[in-house]
Design a protein around this motif. Structure first.
Motif: not given
Length: 139
Positions: A80-86, A117-122, A96-102
């Motif tokens: 499931l693709p998404g974007t790190v929110r927080d 992985l170099g994870l940051t918000a966005g 890690v909170k990830i925004a996904i569609r819906g």
């Protein structure tokens, strides 16, 4: 009922394929993504799962792995693709909170994985979930 499982994704059953002991249940999440769950045939029968049944897919945050790009040639069915929110990082683990569609997913991974992985918000990510780690619930 209140559950400690953070990831509760609403969807609709699109296919139930029973085997001898296990059933493969395909869902369409409310956000439009497809998800596969592997549950026992007995559970599928007890839940009365058929095409069109409304369900919630339940996944523990410790069972959500992350990648920074789609992963090919892997047995994990659910990507499931998404974007790190927080993210919140502790001494050893991170949430890690990830925004996904819906909706939203939560992943619990090591602090080292966040750094690697170099994870940051966005950051764009792909949440990887084995079908055997998806539980289903009906209303």
């Amino acid at each position: 009922m209140t559950l400690s499982i953070r990831n509760q994704l609403p969807g609709t059953v699109t296919e139930v394929r029973p085997g001898e002991a296990m059933a493969t249940v395909k869902l369409r999440l409310d956000g439009g993504q497809d998800l596969t769950a592997a549950i026992t045939v007995e559970a599928a029968r007890d839940l009365r799962l058929t095409e069109g049944t409304a369900v919630r897919a339940l996944v523990k945050s410790t069972e959500v792995s992350l990648a920074t790009a789609p992963v090919g040639r892997v047995s994990i069915r659910n990507q499931l693709p998404g974007t790190v929110r927080d993210l919140a990082t502790g001494a050893a683990m991170a949430t890690v909170k990830i925004a996904i569609r819906g909706g939203e997913l939560t992943s619990a991974i090591t602090k080292e994985s966040v750094a690697d992985l170099g994870l940051t918000a966005g950051t764009e990510v792909v949440a990887l979930i084995k079908s055997t780690e998806v539980a289903l619930a009906t209303a």
